[in-house]
Design an enzyme around this catalytic site. Structure first.
Site, PDB file in Angstrom:
ATOM      1  N   GLU A   1      14.163 -16.805 -26.640  1.00  0.00           N
ATOM      2  CA  GLU A   1      14.751 -15.493 -26.376  1.00  0.00           C
ATOM      3  C   GLU A   1      13.713 -14.471 -26.831  1.00  0.00           C
ATOM      4  OE1 GLU A   1      18.660 -12.732 -27.432  1.00  0.00           O
ATOM      5  OE2 GLU A   1      17.700 -13.919 -29.000  1.00  0.00           O
TER       6      GLU A   1
ATOM      7  N   ASP B   1      16.626 -18.272 -30.896  1.00  0.00           N
ATOM      8  CA  ASP B   1      17.196 -16.933 -30.975  1.00  0.00           C
ATOM      9  C   ASP B   1      16.167 -15.943 -31.530  1.00  0.00           C
ATOM     10  OD1 ASP B   1      19.691 -15.266 -30.823  1.00  0.00           O
ATOM     11  OD2 ASP B   1      19.329 -15.090 -32.982  1.00  0.00           O
TER      12      ASP B   1
END
Length: 535
Positions: free
Chosen positions: A272, A213
């Site tokens: 990401e 993330d």
């Protein structure tokens, strides 16, 4: 290690794998509390295997106060009771591997929950302590001002007082997201040591990969200087170069790659990395992460020139750094493509064509749950919205997170929960049953059938070496609005983004998202895979 890990005889299997993103709280509810869980996912694994995907990526199910639906992690190596138990996860992992499905999990290294024991210890230990050095604690300026002008992606300033009851206290802590999500201080080696333990915990269990993330954040600019731009709610971390894409971050992923490669088979790292293609591709150099999402593509509208421009940028990045793109059009953070491409019947046709398109491009692809059902965004009532981005910044992602419809049954969950269950955590609309898995299965022309057909054909083309993840791509747009992507020597991808049926280049149509006209033309808002005529 839990269960056996699926093995693919092809090296670099992930380069053209298709992964299905599961948002656990909205996928399937096994215990009837209105929230999806591991039991529900385990029960529905055969459905995922039947699609023909190579694996699933699960968004966070670890212990969390759920302020940001699990992205505020309080224990990186556990299972939140909301979703089940570690024993259930072990069974899920074993069952998935038995079906040939790999499991990717989320790891959230930029920030944790304010209820994480290490942050709680930092607050209690006071200024100058080793515990405080794990995070960003700073003294503010005169007059009660925060340490700098950085803005939170969720709205408002990116700093909160350590003592929120004091208007004059000088101590603040940094959070690029909500105040309940303090940022780790990655300039402290102890943070890296802590996360190495997290990686090894899940890899030792047999998890096949991790999606990282906000992978480009982690390090902040030395001295935490003021930002020039402050429109973080609209532009995210891109609005402030001081909080992301610092050179130091690459050494973290080199170290993580060494860890991943020390396992057999090697575990996979997926980033990401919400940056321009040329910058994002640097995170997938040969000794860093295996993949990074093609974010410049994820957010596109229905515009042939924009698709061609971004596709060309991604091809240049591939040639420069070697890793093929990782394609997606949807995820849990953005508007669904049906809605983004215009809504209604036209939006549904375009979303269907877009999905076929990314499955035909060279590289890996990710499908977000419900995308195979052509689900649109849902207008969630104001009182029911749960997204912290809505409460702080006026932007809601809830519309793309409404629980998945499984049946046409006229109840309040459409098969998401058992009979007589609690209301789902986000309300489902009355039309949801007509878009369900059951409805799609009964319609041979449905998007679900198109996806399963496309994935089966994709595997055949890979086996025949007609599809290669390293195929070069060349993009151009005809005057009619027909977008063409030539992949490799044998395949053309065509997407009609114009207003009239369009003549296709010479070759055999392998698959189309909508039937060709009697004259053999590709209708507007349709896509096709074409095997080129060979000389």
């Amino acid at each position: 290690m839990t269960g056996s890990t699926p093995r693919d005889p092809r090296p670099g299997w992930w380069q053209d794998a298709v992964i299905y993103q599961v948002y656990p709280r909205s996928f399937a509810d096994g215990d009837g509390d209105g929230v999806g869980d591991l039991a529900g996912l385990l029960d529905r694994l055969p459905y995922l295997a039947s699609l023909g995907v190579d694996g699933i990526w699960m968004t966070p199910f670890q212990p969390s106060p759920q302020v940001d639906q699990g992205y505020d992690v309080s224990d990186y190596c556990g299972v939140d009771p909301l979703f089940g138990t570690m024993e259930q996860f072990d069974k899920l992992l074993e069952a998935a591997h038995a079906m040939g499905l790999r499991i990717f999990l989320d790891v959230v290294p930029n920030h944790c929950s304010s209820e994480h024991p290490l942050f709680q210890a930092a607050v209690a230990s006071g200024p100058g302590s080793p515990e405080r050095a794990m995070f960003h604690f700073e003294n503010g300026g005169d007059g009660g001002a925060p340490p700098n002008n950085w803005q939170s992606v969720f709205g408002g300033r990116a700093w909160s007082r350590v003592n929120p009851g004091s208007d004059s206290g000088r101590e603040w802590y940094l959070h690029l997201f909500s105040p309940e999500q303090p940022d780790w201080n990655w300039r402290n080696p102890a943070v890296g040591d802590y996360f190495e333990g997290v990686l090894r915990f899940w890899f030792d269990k047999g998890v096949d990969g991790l999606r990282i993330d906000v992978a480009h954040a982690l390090f902040k600019a030395d001295g935490l200087p003021d930002a020039e731009g402050t429109d973080a709610v609209v532009n995210g971390l891109r609005s402030n170069p001081k909080v992301s894409d610092q050179e130091d971050v690459h050494e973290v992923y080199r170290h993580w790659r060494r860890i991943a490669d020390s396992y057999s088979p090697s575990r996979v790292l997926v980033g990401e990395v919400n940056l321009a293609p040329g910058r994002a591709a640097r995170y997938t150099r040969h000794d860093e992460m295996h993949q990074a999402f093609a974010f410049a593509f994820v957010k596109l509208g229905w515009d042939a020139a924009a698709w061609a421009a971004v596709g060309t940028e991604l091809e240049v990045a591939r040639r420069t750094h070697g890793a093929p793109p990782t394609w997606a059009l949807e995820n849990h953070d953005i508007s669904r493509s049906v809605t983004r491409f215009g809504g209604g019947e036209r939006g549904a046709l375009r979303a269907r064509a877009g999905l076929l398109a990314i499955l035909g491009l060279p590289g890996g692809a990710y499908i977000y749950q419900g995308q195979e059902l052509n689900l649109p965004d849902v207008e969630v009532p104001l009182h029911a919205r749960a997204d912290p981005m809505w409460t702080r910044g006026g932007v809601s992602r809830d519309g793309a997170r409404v629980p998945l419809p499984w049946t046409t049954a006229p109840d309040n969950t459409y098969g998401f929960s058992p009979a007589a269950a609690a209301q789902p955590w986000l309300p489902t609309p009355a039309s949801w049953g007509s878009l369900s898995v059951e409805a799609h299965r009964s319609d041979p022309g449905s998007t679900l059938h198109l996806v399963t057909t496309a994935l089966a054909l994709r595997k055949q083309l890979i086996e025949k070496e007609i599809f290669s993840p390293n195929d070069a791509s060349a993009w151009h747009v005809h005057d009619t609005g027909l977008l063409i992507c030539e992949r490799g020597e044998q395949i053309l991808l065509a997407v009609n983004m114009g207003g009239e049926p369009s003549r296709l280049p010479g070759g055999s149509v392998l698959l189309a998202s909508f039937p060709l006209t009697p004259e053999g033309l590709l209708p507007p808002d349709s896509a096709a895979w074409i095997l080129k005529d060979q000389p």
